[in-house]
Design an enzyme around this catalytic site. Structure first.
Site, PDB file in Angstrom:
ATOM      1  N   HIS A  71      96.028  65.082  40.939  1.00 60.86           N
ATOM      2  CA  HIS A  71      95.658  66.130  39.992  1.00 60.86           C
ATOM      3  C   HIS A  71      95.577  65.562  38.581  1.00 60.86           C
ATOM      4  O   HIS A  71      96.346  64.685  38.198  1.00 60.86           O
ATOM      5  CB  HIS A  71      96.669  67.280  40.030  1.00 60.86           C
ATOM      6  CG  HIS A  71      96.744  67.964  41.355  1.00 60.86           C
ATOM      7  ND1 HIS A  71      97.448  67.437  42.414  1.00 60.86           N
ATOM      8  CD2 HIS A  71      96.194  69.118  41.801  1.00 60.86           C
ATOM      9  CE1 HIS A  71      97.335  68.235  43.460  1.00 60.86           C
ATOM     10  NE2 HIS A  71      96.582  69.263  43.123  1.00 60.86           N
ATOM     11  N   HIS A  93      91.196  76.560  42.572  1.00 66.14           N
ATOM     12  CA  HIS A  93      92.332  75.870  43.189  1.00 66.14           C
ATOM     13  C   HIS A  93      93.458  75.642  42.190  1.00 66.14           C
ATOM     14  O   HIS A  93      93.775  74.530  41.794  1.00 66.14           O
ATOM     15  CB  HIS A  93      91.884  74.524  43.787  1.00 66.14           C
ATOM     16  CG  HIS A  93      92.951  73.869  44.640  1.00 66.14           C
ATOM     17  ND1 HIS A  93      93.461  74.471  45.759  1.00 66.14           N
ATOM     18  CD2 HIS A  93      93.576  72.683  44.518  1.00 66.14           C
ATOM     19  CE1 HIS A  93      94.365  73.674  46.288  1.00 66.14           C
ATOM     20  NE2 HIS A  93      94.464  72.587  45.560  1.00 66.14           N
TER      21      HIS A  93
END
Length: 289
Positions: A71, A93
Site C-alpha cells: 500500500h 478499496h
C-alpha cells in the site's frame, strides 16, 4: 513463493508442513501478518507447530520476516497523481473515513485543475466520459488557414464507407449475423435507399451491388468492436461460397459417373442371362413389353 500468505490452508500450508522439520529449509514472510494465523505463530519461532491433521511437528526451519507493504501512503499517492495528471480519479478499496479524508486532500491539492475525484460506495456505478481525438483532412480555402481552438468552420464533410467484396445472398449474411448478435434489424428502403439492416444499433450493412456491400459506423470503441466480427464473417462467407460451388459440381459429376456405372452393371447382367439378342418380356395386367 506460494499462497495464501497466512499459511492457513492450501499450497503454502502443505509445503510448510513438508519442510518445517528440516533445518536446511527457511520460510520468508512478507506483508501483513494477521493475528491468529499460523504465520503469526511461527514468527515467534516456537519449538513445535500444530499440523492440519492435529498432530505436532518440530519447527526446525529458519523463519525470516521482512516488513513490506503493497500500500502507498498519501505522499506517494499524490506524487504519482502529479506525474500522471489524470482528469478522473476514483478511490476504491479502503476504509470509508480514511477514503473521505484522502478525497478532501486530493480536492485541495488539485483545486487548480478540473480534476474529477470520486469515492464510490460498493456496487455504485461510475460513468466517465472520454473525448477521443478526431482528425479530418481539408482542401481548398478551408485548408489555407489553421483554425483557432473553438473557432467554427464551415464546408462539406465527406465520409467514405468501408466497401467489401461480397457475392453471396444478402439474406444469408443477415441470418448468419443474427446467430452472433442479439439485435439485427432491417431498415426501410426510404431510409437506406436499398436493402440494408442495422447490427446492434451501431453498424449499418447496405447492399450496393451483386458483388459488393458497404459497412457504415461511427468510429467509437463499441462500434469498432461490433464491426470487427461483421467484417470477419463477411470475409468468411466469401471464402465459403466458391468452396460450396466446387463441392456441388463435384457431387454432380460423381452422381453422373455412378449412374453410368449402374447402367453398365445392369446391361452386363442382362446379357449374361438372356444373351446379346435375348428378350425379356414383362406382363402387367395383360399388357406385355
Amino acid at each position: 513463493m506460494a499462497s495464501p500468505s497466512g499459511l492457513q490452508s492450501r499450497l503454502s500450508r502443505q509445503l510448510f508442513e513438508m519442510w518445517c522439520s528440516d533445518k536446511k529449509n527457511a520460510c520468508v514472510i512478507t506483508g501483513y501478518v494477521v493475528e491468529g494465523m499460523l504465520v503469526k505463530t511461527i514468527i515467534n519461532e516456537p519449538k513445535e507447530v500444530t499440523l492440519m491433521n492435529g498432530l505436532t511437528a518440530p519447527l526446525n526451519m529458519q523463519v525470516h520476516y521482512i516488513s513490506f507493504s503493497a500500500h502507498a501512503d498519501f505522499a506517494q499517492t499524490s506524487t504519482f497523481l502529479k506525474e500522471l495528471m489524470p482528469p478522473n480519479i476514483i478511490l476504491v478499496h479502503g476504509e470509508a473515513n480514511e477514503m473521505g479524508r484522502l478525497k478532501q486532500k486530493l480536492i485541495t491539492q488539485f483545486a487548480y485543475r478540473n480534476t474529477k475525484i470520486i469515492s464510490p460506495k460498493n456496487c455504485q456505478s461510475v460513468e466517465i466520459n472520454f473525448n477521443s481525438e478526431k482528425r479530418a483532412k481539408t482542401i481548398g480555402r478551408l485548408a489555407g488557414k489553421t483554425p483557432e481552438v473553438g473557432e467554427t468552420v464551415s464546408g462539406f464533410l465527406v465520409k467514405k464507407a468501408s466497401t467489401i467484396a461480397y457475392t453471396g445472398a444478402f439474406g444469408v449474411l443477415k441470418h448468419r449475423l443474427k446467430q452472433i448478435f442479439e439485435s439485427v434489424e432491417s431498415l426501410p428502403d426510404e431510409e437506406s435507399e436499398g436493402p440494408a439492416f442495422r447490427v446492434h444499433e451501431r453498424l449499418t450493412v447496405k447492399y450496393e451491388s451483386e458483388k459488393h456491400i458497404s459497412l457504415h459506423w461511427r468510429p467509437d470503441p463499441i462500434s469498432n468492436m461490433v464491426s470487427d466480427p461483421v467484417v470477419a464473417l463477411v470475409l468468411n462467407i466469401s471464402h465459403e461460397i466458391p468452396k460450396v460451388a466446387v463441392e456441388s459440381e463435384e457431387a454432380t459429376k460423381t452422381e453422373e459417373e455412378n449412374n453410368k456405372k449402374a447402367e453398365k452393371v445392369i446391361h452386363a447382367l442382362l446379357v449374361s442371362l438372356f444373351g446379346e439378342n435375348g428378350k425379356l418380356v414383362i406382363s402387367v395386367d395383360g399388357n406385355a413389353s
